[in-house]
Scaffold this motif. Structure first.
Motif, PDB file in Angstrom:
ATOM      1  N   TYR A 834       0.825  -1.206   0.000  1.00 53.00           N
ATOM      2  CA  TYR A 834       0.000   0.000   0.000  1.00 53.00           C
ATOM      3  C   TYR A 834       0.861   1.260   0.000  1.00 53.00           C
ATOM      4  O   TYR A 834       0.626   2.200  -0.764  1.00 53.00           O
ATOM      5  N   MET A 835       1.887   1.286   0.846  1.00 50.33           N
ATOM      6  CA  MET A 835       2.747   2.458   0.946  1.00 50.33           C
ATOM      7  C   MET A 835       3.479   2.716  -0.361  1.00 50.33           C
ATOM      8  O   MET A 835       3.624   3.864  -0.797  1.00 50.33           O
ATOM      9  N   ALA A 836       3.967   1.636  -1.004  1.00 49.18           N
ATOM     10  CA  ALA A 836       4.672   1.805  -2.271  1.00 49.18           C
ATOM     11  C   ALA A 836       3.762   2.392  -3.330  1.00 49.18           C
ATOM     12  O   ALA A 836       4.173   3.253  -4.124  1.00 49.18           O
ATOM     13  N   VAL A 837       2.501   1.958  -3.360  1.00 49.26           N
ATOM     14  CA  VAL A 837       1.577   2.444  -4.380  1.00 49.26           C
ATOM     15  C   VAL A 837       1.172   3.892  -4.132  1.00 49.26           C
ATOM     16  O   VAL A 837       1.186   4.720  -5.048  1.00 49.26           O
ATOM     17  N   VAL A 838       0.798   4.233  -2.892  1.00 50.77           N
ATOM     18  CA  VAL A 838       0.390   5.619  -2.649  1.00 50.77           C
ATOM     19  C   VAL A 838       1.578   6.571  -2.755  1.00 50.77           C
ATOM     20  O   VAL A 838       1.403   7.757  -3.078  1.00 50.77           O
ATOM     21  N   ASP A 839       2.779   6.074  -2.519  1.00 50.22           N
ATOM     22  CA  ASP A 839       3.977   6.873  -2.766  1.00 50.22           C
ATOM     23  C   ASP A 839       4.065   7.212  -4.248  1.00 50.22           C
ATOM     24  O   ASP A 839       4.312   8.360  -4.646  1.00 50.22           O
ATOM     25  N   THR A 840       3.816   6.216  -5.103  1.00 53.00           N
ATOM     26  CA  THR A 840       3.833   6.436  -6.545  1.00 53.00           C
ATOM     27  C   THR A 840       2.744   7.405  -6.966  1.00 53.00           C
ATOM     28  O   THR A 840       2.983   8.344  -7.727  1.00 53.00           O
ATOM     29  N   LEU A 841       1.535   7.194  -6.465  1.00 55.56           N
ATOM     30  CA  LEU A 841       0.410   8.031  -6.871  1.00 55.56           C
ATOM     31  C   LEU A 841       0.535   9.461  -6.374  1.00 55.56           C
ATOM     32  O   LEU A 841      -0.045  10.377  -6.962  1.00 55.56           O
ATOM     33  N   SER A 842       1.283   9.671  -5.301  1.00 57.36           N
ATOM     34  CA  SER A 842       1.429  11.017  -4.735  1.00 57.36           C
ATOM     35  C   SER A 842       2.573  11.800  -5.361  1.00 57.36           C
ATOM     36  O   SER A 842       2.833  12.932  -4.951  1.00 57.36           O
ATOM     37  N   THR A 843       3.238  11.221  -6.350  1.00 57.10           N
ATOM     38  CA  THR A 843       4.451  11.821  -6.909  1.00 57.10           C
ATOM     39  C   THR A 843       4.148  12.676  -8.136  1.00 57.10           C
ATOM     40  O   THR A 843       3.470  12.225  -9.060  1.00 57.10           O
ATOM     41  N   HIS A 844       4.656  13.898  -8.139  1.00 51.34           N
ATOM     42  CA  HIS A 844       4.608  14.749  -9.335  1.00 51.34           C
ATOM     43  C   HIS A 844       5.797  14.421 -10.233  1.00 51.34           C
ATOM     44  O   HIS A 844       6.934  14.355  -9.762  1.00 51.34           O
ATOM     45  N   SER A 845       5.548  14.229 -11.515  1.00 54.92           N
ATOM     46  CA  SER A 845       6.636  13.970 -12.453  1.00 54.92           C
ATOM     47  C   SER A 845       7.251  15.296 -12.911  1.00 54.92           C
ATOM     48  O   SER A 845       6.634  16.360 -12.786  1.00 54.92           O
ATOM     49  N   PRO A 846       8.470  15.262 -13.461  1.00 55.57           N
ATOM     50  CA  PRO A 846       9.129  16.507 -13.890  1.00 55.57           C
ATOM     51  C   PRO A 846       8.388  17.233 -15.012  1.00 55.57           C
ATOM     52  O   PRO A 846       8.540  18.444 -15.154  1.00 55.57           O
ATOM     53  N   ASP A 847       7.602  16.504 -15.808  1.00 56.99           N
ATOM     54  CA  ASP A 847       6.919  17.162 -16.936  1.00 56.99           C
ATOM     55  C   ASP A 847       5.483  17.556 -16.589  1.00 56.99           C
ATOM     56  O   ASP A 847       4.687  17.824 -17.479  1.00 56.99           O
ATOM     57  N   GLU A 848       5.171  17.605 -15.295  1.00 56.50           N
ATOM     58  CA  GLU A 848       3.817  17.974 -14.872  1.00 56.50           C
ATOM     59  C   GLU A 848       3.477  19.372 -15.372  1.00 56.50           C
ATOM     60  O   GLU A 848       4.304  20.281 -15.344  1.00 56.50           O
ATOM     61  N   GLU A 849       2.238  19.526 -15.831  1.00 53.41           N
ATOM     62  CA  GLU A 849       1.717  20.850 -16.200  1.00 53.41           C
ATOM     63  C   GLU A 849       0.666  21.237 -15.165  1.00 53.41           C
ATOM     64  O   GLU A 849      -0.297  20.506 -14.950  1.00 53.41           O
ATOM     65  N   TYR A 850       0.850  22.386 -14.553  1.00 54.53           N
ATOM     66  CA  TYR A 850      -0.038  22.812 -13.473  1.00 54.53           C
ATOM     67  C   TYR A 850      -1.091  23.794 -13.978  1.00 54.53           C
ATOM     68  O   TYR A 850      -0.941  24.401 -15.045  1.00 54.53           O
ATOM     69  N   LEU A 851      -2.150  23.915 -13.208  1.00 57.07           N
ATOM     70  CA  LEU A 851      -3.262  24.771 -13.587  1.00 57.07           C
ATOM     71  C   LEU A 851      -2.751  26.189 -13.843  1.00 57.07           C
ATOM     72  O   LEU A 851      -2.092  26.787 -12.988  1.00 57.07           O
ATOM     73  N   GLY A 852      -3.063  26.718 -15.016  1.00 57.33           N
ATOM     74  CA  GLY A 852      -2.532  28.019 -15.428  1.00 57.33           C
ATOM     75  C   GLY A 852      -1.327  27.892 -16.343  1.00 57.33           C
ATOM     76  O   GLY A 852      -0.826  28.900 -16.836  1.00 57.33           O
TER      77      GLY A 852
END
Length: 926
Positions: A834-852
């Motif tokens: 569980y911890m490994a998966v939510v760690d993955t899901l909580s991670t922002h990647s370097p190519d993330e595009e944010y609102l705006g």
């Protein structure tokens, strides 16, 4: 939020810079020619300077595509655009395309080999060919005007360029009456696909024409047809220039496909299917699962069709085989690399607890809080003391080498934020209550309006509808108020999961290692605007007339009741974790969004202004949903292994969809009003008044909701000044109709669906979709590891009920309550998975595009007014971020500021890469 990667005019700057270096004239228009052009009332092409000097060159220059693309190497000057008087005979002139290709960061041996082979064959006709399409119709052919075919130059010369982006050029010969280029076709005669980022056409008197492509172009041997790309100028269907109408319809037909056959990974076809691929009964009978969607019993949104041939009983593709999504929906390389690193970490964390369980059956549980702390401080490898001879027995040599070579940090979990400021914060009642309004699932709480609460379930099946909660349970916690006074003054709140879980509890509790209640939790609002839990009701299915199926636990009065209270709170968290994951997170922001995305690609052209608006909010969602079907929500997947519902998880998710989900209630204002957390108030900035000010999710969310709504309203009113334009927009109406009637076919009959018959309804629908994909998903997703990574704070399941004095387990509970509590939590293997998966899901990647933010922010639209409005929206996001930062420093707001209290940053718009517990990406991408 930075716009350092802005591409607008980059190709023009490159041309100018290169031209100056070579003492050549760039594609610029002289003042004299500008004055000449002003006299012309319609767009005209430009005349090449070298053609003015040598009129005879026009025929020779256009003799073949090969000569037109290679002759520039011997040309002494770059052509200068010249306006041509319409009455004169059309003259041929040269224009240039600057084509930006994005290289892969890492290439395998096979890819490198094919790349060099393509470089060799590029010079003998196996090349990249482009053709310009005019917005105008040729009166002779009755088809769109076309340029000659031009070959992309210098592919072989630039084969070893290591830059992320490489610019290539191609040159065309076109007539001066060609008109404005509106589309471009690309044919890839190489053996390998390439990523085409953008094309800029220079040389027309009307200025540069931009084509934001952002797409993989497949080899012609795999996909014989030419790829079509449109310029950045938006057109409603009825306004489509005559030269582009056929291409607009053709491209949509290509994207829809024919609904037949197995999809190849290189395809770009969007279609619908039910969730018939979650189980795998061919593996073993216990892995059979019902089809979710398409039935009255299990209604559900549709997902992307893969066309895979079924096995003996149903369709299923196991890891590591990739699940199909249309090629352009796949993760880009930096995103893929982020997930690859996390997958390795997950393998290590799953492998090592498995070894521990196999070495000693006594080591499957947490027996002391130091066992939990060791996950962050020591690391699992040190904890287990694995020896080389143990590692050598593993049938995974690559993983073994990684274990042996990796640092200690790779094998340790990062310390979750919930215990980073106060190791014991999770034990406090005020923190338990604070997380109900500022944690990872802040949308389950409601204002209590009836006491005691009443079930809506059939009493013939599920027992009496009355709650076991009585006034005497909570009266001494209400600061001298009666229960009715507290209700009237909006002081009582509830998280009610009774009706959600009770129909499934008998089956859940029959599973190995699962013990759950259906819970209700009552909170009281203190004068400090903080909540405190005052009672928890725990219900079990009635087993008979004298069965003790309901009990109430209240805050502790001694040591024994303290541990019972801690166990009761843990059971509430386990209930909440299931509702959060299966309903609020997965169903509402992932699964329910997918039909709108599929229909958008199938029914709205890339030229459609609404498609352009939604485009960044659809990025990566189909890919992350496909990965979820393969690893998270599938039979024996992470959700079934690590969350309370077990194998019944998707049945519960379907029940949520059937009984609770409403699209019209997914607007933030409607949701807050429905839950009684806000009241309509036109005098307030957002038209709402919160029942208490310090509700971090709602307070910050309303800022973002209003900013999105204002941006969307500006956008919609620009393109639809009259409602008739909305009603008569066939692509828009087809998109919305297909989203409902096909994508949400099981709920399409509901009367609550908004109708797209005016601008306000369209604004609401679009704002809701953008809100769900961006801020709503961020609020529910990026806190999963910061809060849930410490399993005692938020266990995803429980394995023991609270013992009664008559139970055999009561003696062991009294003897060692701490051990009983820890043994009731997930096992070490379940917790680490569980911890490994939510760690993955909580991670922002370097190519993330944010609102705006968005790719190529200045050229994504050819409408200058809209681009300017988007920059205003971006500025508003930066202003909101400052407001949120200020709130997190305000000592009066105790739900987000104080000793050991985490600031509420889940709706702060920007973030660095990694697990940051903040940041609002544009789309559902994790």
């Amino acid at each position: 939020m930075a716009f350092a990667n802005e591409i607008m005019a980059s190709s023009s700057r490159v041309l100018l810079r290169n031209s100056l270096k070579q003492n050549q004239s760039p594609f610029l228009v002289s003042p004299v020619l500008v004055r000449l052009r002003k006299a012309v009332k319609f767009p005209v092409a430009a005349l090449s300077e070298d053609l003015l000097r040598d009129p005879s060159s026009s025929s020779s220059s256009s003799s073949s595509s090969s000569s037109s693309s290679t002759s520039s190497s011997s040309t002494t000057s770059v052509p200068v655009p010249v306006s041509v008087v319409p009455s004169e005979k059309p003259v041929k002139f040269r224009v240039r395309a600057v084509v930006t290709v994005r290289n892969k960061i890492k290439e395998g041996f096979k890819e490198t080999l094919v790349k060099h082979f393509d470089a060799l064959t590029d010079n003998i006709g196996q090349n990249i060919v482009l053709e310009l399409i005019s917005t105008e119709i040729d009166p002779k052919t009755k088809a769109a005007k076309k340029s000659n075919e031009a070959v992309l130059k210098d592919w072989s010369k630039k084969i070893n360029v290591k830059a992320e982006r490489v610019n290539y050029t191609a040159e065309y010969m076109v007539d001066s009456n060609f008109g404005e280029p509106g589309a471009i076709t690309v044919s890839n005669k190489h053996q390998q696909e390439f990523f085409l980022e953008c094309i800029t056409i220079e040389g027309f008197a009307t200025g540069p024409v931009h084509f934001p492509c952002n797409s993989w172009v497949q080899a012609r041997k795999d996909h014989p047809g030419k790829r079509i790309f449109f310029s950045n100028k938006p057109y409603l269907p009825g306004d489509t220039p005559a030269g582009l109408r056929f291409l607009r319809e053709k491209e949509l037909r290509n994207l829809r496909g024919d609904g037949k056959g197995v999809r190849n990974l290189s395809d770009r076809i969007y279609d619908f299917d039910t969730y018939n691929d979650l189980g795998n009964p061919d593996r073993a009978p216990e892995f059979a699962r019902p089809t979710i969607g398409g039935s009255e019993q299990y209604p559900y949104p549709r997902r992307c069709r893969t066309g895979r041939l079924p096995s003996d009983t149903e369709s299923r593709l196991e890891k590591p085989n990739p699940m199909y999504v249309p090629r352009d929906e796949r993760f880009e390389e930096s995103k893929q690399n982020t997930f690859s690193v996390k997958r390795l970490k997950a393998v290590l964390h799953n492998l090592i607890p498995g070894l521990k369980a196999s070495i000693s059956a006594d080591n499957q549980d947490f027996n002391d809080f130091s066992d939990v702390d060791g996950l962050y401080s020591k690391g699992l490898l040190i904890q287990l003391g694995l020896q080389d001879d143990v590692l050598k027995k593993l049938p995974l040599p690559n993983v073994v080498s990684k274990i042996q070579e990796s640092s200690q940090g790779l094998l340790k979990y990062d310390t979750p934020k919930i215990i980073s400021k106060d190791k014991f914060a999770w034990l406090r009642d005020d923190e338990f209550a604070r997380q109900a309004i500022a944690g990872v699932n802040p949308i389950g709480i409601e204002r209590l309006q009836v006491f005691p609460p009443v079930s809506k379930l059939d009493p013939q099946i599920y027992g009496p509808q009355e709650s076991a909660l009585k006034e005497e349970h909570i009266l001494n916690q209400l600061n001298g108020m009666t229960v009715q006074q507290a209700i009237d003054e909006n002081k009582l709140f509830i998280i009610d999961y009774h009706d959600v879980y009770l129909p499934f509890l008998e089956r859940i509790n029959a599973l190995d290692g699962r013990k759950a209640y259906a819970t209700r939790t009552i909170f009281f609002l203190t004068p400090l605007d903080t909540l405190k839990p005052v009672a928890i009701e725990l219900s079990l299915p009635p087993a008979g007339p004298s069965s003790r199926s309901k009990r109430v636990v209240t805050p502790a009065i001694d040591a024994t009741t303290n541990w019972m209270w801690q166990l009761a709170k843990a059971h509430v968290c386990a209930n909440d974790a299931g509702v959060h994951q299966l309903y609020n997170h997965w169903l509402r922001t992932h699964a329910c969004m997918e039909p709108f995305i599929l229909a958008a690609h199938r029914q709205m052209s890339a030229m459609h202004p609404i498609f352009k608006l939604l485009d960044p909010h659809m990025r990566y969602t189909l890919e992350i949903n496909a990965l979820a079907r393969q690893s998270l929500i599938n039979a024996d997947g992470i959700i079934e292994n690590c969350f309370t519902p077990g194998r019944y998880a998707m049945e519960i998710s379907s029940a949520f969809y059937k009984n609770y989900w409403r699209f019209d209630m997914d607007t933030l204002p409607a949701d807050l009003i429905r839950r009684g957390m806000a009241e309509p108030d036109p005098s307030q900035p957002h038209g709402l008044k919160l029942v208490f000010e310090d509700y971090p999710y709602a307070a910050d969310g309303l800022l973002i909701w209003s900013a999105i709504e204002n941006w969307v309203r500006t956008y919609v009113n620009h393109y639809y000044p009259h409602s008739s334009l909305i009603i008569n927009d066939k692509e828009l109406q087809a998109w919305y109709s297909e989203s409902i009637n096909v994508g949400h076919a099981d709920r399409s009959h509901e009367s609550w669906w908004p109708t797209l018959n005016n601008s306000e309804n369209l604004v609401t629908v679009l704002t809701t979709l953008i809100w769900l994909a961006s801020a709503q998903h961020a609020a529910l997703n990026f806190g999963q590891y910061p809060y849930g990574g410490y399993v005692p704070n938020r266990p995803p399941l429980m394995r023991r009920l609270i013992p009664d004095e008559s139970d055999p387990e009561y003696a062991s509970f009294i003897a060692d309550p701490q051990k009983y509590f820890l043994n009731a939590l997930p096992s070490l293997l379940q917790a680490s998975k569980y911890m490994a998966v939510v760690d993955t899901l909580s991670t922002h990647s370097p190519d993330e595009e944010y609102l705006g933010e968005r790719q190529q922010p200045s050229i994504w639209s050819g409408d200058a007014e809209i681009v300017e409005a988007f920059y205003e929206f971006s500025a508003e996001m930066r202003r909101i971020e400052k407001v949120i930062d200020g709130r997190n420093r305000d000592k009066k707001l105790r739900n987000r500021c104080g000793a050991g209290v985490l600031p509420y940053e889940l709706l702060a718009p920007s973030s660095e890469p990694g697990v940051t517990c903040r940041g609002v990406p544009n789309s559902v991408s994790t």
